[in-house]
Scaffold this active site. Structure first.
Site, short mmCIF file in Angstrom:
data_model
loop_
_atom_site.label_atom_id
_atom_site.label_comp_id
_atom_site.label_asym_id
_atom_site.label_seq_id
_atom_site.Cartn_x
_atom_site.Cartn_y
_atom_site.Cartn_z
N ASP A 161 0.83 -1.20 0.00
CA ASP A 161 0.00 0.00 0.00
C ASP A 161 0.87 1.25 0.00
OD1 ASP A 161 -2.54 1.14 -0.07
OD2 ASP A 161 -3.27 -0.10 1.59
N TRP A 194 0.48 1.97 -6.04
CA TRP A 194 1.21 3.15 -6.51
C TRP A 194 0.38 4.11 -7.34
CZ3 TRP A 194 6.40 1.95 -9.50
CH2 TRP A 194 7.07 3.14 -9.80
N PRO A 195 -0.20 3.68 -8.50
CA PRO A 195 -0.89 4.68 -9.33
C PRO A 195 -2.12 5.26 -8.68
CG PRO A 195 -1.19 2.48 -10.23
CD PRO A 195 -0.17 2.36 -9.14
N TYR A 197 -2.56 6.16 -5.54
CA TYR A 197 -2.17 7.27 -4.67
C TYR A 197 -1.66 8.47 -5.48
CZ TYR A 197 -3.00 4.39 -0.63
OH TYR A 197 -3.61 3.62 0.34
N ASP A 223 -11.12 1.98 -3.81
CA ASP A 223 -11.54 0.70 -3.23
C ASP A 223 -13.00 0.42 -3.57
OD1 ASP A 223 -9.07 0.65 -2.02
OD2 ASP A 223 -9.82 0.69 0.03
#
Length: 412
Positions: A161, A194-195, A197, A223
């Site tokens: 995460d 990664w992408p 965030y 999510d």
């Protein structure tokens, strides 16, 4: 005297090569399928007050038993992944992560060995920050020791995460952590948030050429939650962003739209068909998150439909292309088998998320089909061959409200 500039350059390229190998670890040549704890059990630590949502050893072993005994393994479901909240709140004296002593009394190596004895695979979770998203110990400053720990425990899949850190740190941390995972010499699927965030927390454009070189799969949208509206939003996102995402997607590196919400009483039977059909057409990971005893009969039939799973696990790994036709989205996916290594088969998913039934006419030749000998049409849900058509013929299809029609056309 040695030429230190050349030495530095050589060390840089050796390091870069080591990191670049993360993608080509030989893993997930088709999208991963399995179960992950977060969507349903979340941070299920209060086992006395809420035993039905307890994230513990007993739960994880029960999922392994269900996969092994009830046909899920044969359908391709193999990864069992523990998400956040699995550890103690402090590392041990040697700086190593420690599983919660009450909920995981035998430790993670015991769980991994049990799962592996069923010929299944074991996954875990960490975060690149000081703490995880739920404030358990994160991996910042401990990349090497954590990578080594996960390898020693027998982890096959690691979800990483990206909470609580800045954009530049994210862009470096995922590459560096992946490098340490690679250096353990234990193949571990590297799942990156990664992408997500970068785009939705830091409001920047993800660098997908770099992300796809260093991760096996990556989350690039919000999510999922247990609602039909959440599923529709995810499907719409991938329809809207198709052109920017499909070029980085394929064997060993996958866009990840998040978990299936089967087994949660959230969807109708028809909505469930849309949910899994679009994910299959996208060549997306298929990760359940639920109490496996609550999976309904129609949901299990979908999950164990081998013709549907053949679309999801097609070795070409092509992300279906969406075409908007009135109120219907037609998803078109070239796939195996090929005829004469020239003409692929195609799967067509006609998705209607509107409130009333819709009828459209589809001419396959408009979507790349060009086998002059024609095609045999199979209905994936009924598992019946419907008819043979020429590539110039048209097909009239009526799609009920909030439902999907799914065909595969095999070249004759």
């Amino acid at each position: 005297m040695p030429d230190y500039n050349n030495i530095v350059r050589a060390m840089f390229f050796i390091s870069l090569f080591g990191y670049a190998r993360v993608l080509e670890n030989g893993l997930v040549r088709t999208p991963p399928m399995g179960w992950m704890s977060w969507g349903y059990y979340m941070c299920g630590t209060d086992c006395e007050q809420n035993p039905d949502k307890c994230l513990d050893e007993k739960l994880i072993l029960s999922v392994a038993d269900t996969f092994y005994n009830e046909g899920y393994q044969e359908a391709g479901f193999e990864y069992i992944i523990i998400d956040d909240c699995w550890s103690e709140h402090h590392r041990d004296k040697d700086g190593r992560l420690v599983p919660d002593r009450l909920r995981f009394p035998n430790g993670m190596k015991y769980i991994a060995d049990y799962i592996h004895s069923r010929n299944l695979k074991f996954g875990m979770y960490t975060n690149v920050a000081d703490v995880t998203c739920m404030r358990y110990p994160g991996s910042k400053g401990h990349f090497k020791v954590d990578a080594d720990t996960f390898a020693q425990w027998g982890v096959d899949y690691l979800k990483v995460d990206g909470c609580f850190v800045g954009e530049q740190y994210l862009n470096n941390a995922y590459i560096h952590f992946g490098g340490y995972l690679n250096k353990t010499n234990r193949p571990m699927v590297y799942s990156c948030s990664w992408p997500y965030y970068i785009e939705f927390i830091h409001n920047r454009k993800p660098d997908y050429p770099t992300i796809s070189k260093h991760c096996n799969l990556w989350r690039n949208y919000h999510d999922v939650v247990t609602s039909w509206s959440a599923v529709k939003n995810i499907i719409q996102h991938y329809e809207d962003e198709y052109s920017g995402l499909e070029k980085y997607h394929g064997p060993g590196h996958w866009n990840d739209p998040d978990m299936l919400i089967f087994g949660t009483d959230s969807l109708t039977e028809a909505q469930s068909k849309i949910h899994i059909s679009v994910y299959a057409m996208l060549s997306a990971p298929l990760l359940l998150s639920c109490d496996m005893t609550r999976v309904k009969g129609y949901e299990k039939n979908l999950l164990l439909n081998l013709d549907l799973m053949a679309i999801a696990q097609d070795p070409l790994g092509i992300m279906a292309r969406p075409y908007r036709i009135d109120y219907i989205t037609l998803w078109v996916k070239p796939r195996m088998p090929r005829k004469g290594d020239i003409y692929p088969s195609y799967s067509f998913a006609l998705v209607n998320v509107s409130g009333q039934k819709r009828t459209i006419t589809v001419r396959p030749s408009n979507y790349g089909l060009n086998c002059t000998d024609g095609y045999s049409v199979m209905d994936i849900f009924s598992k019946r061959f419907l008819k043979n058509i020429t590539f110039e013929d048209s097909i009239d299809v009526t799609v009920p409200s909030e439902d999907v029609i799914l065909y595969t056309l095999f070249p004759l």
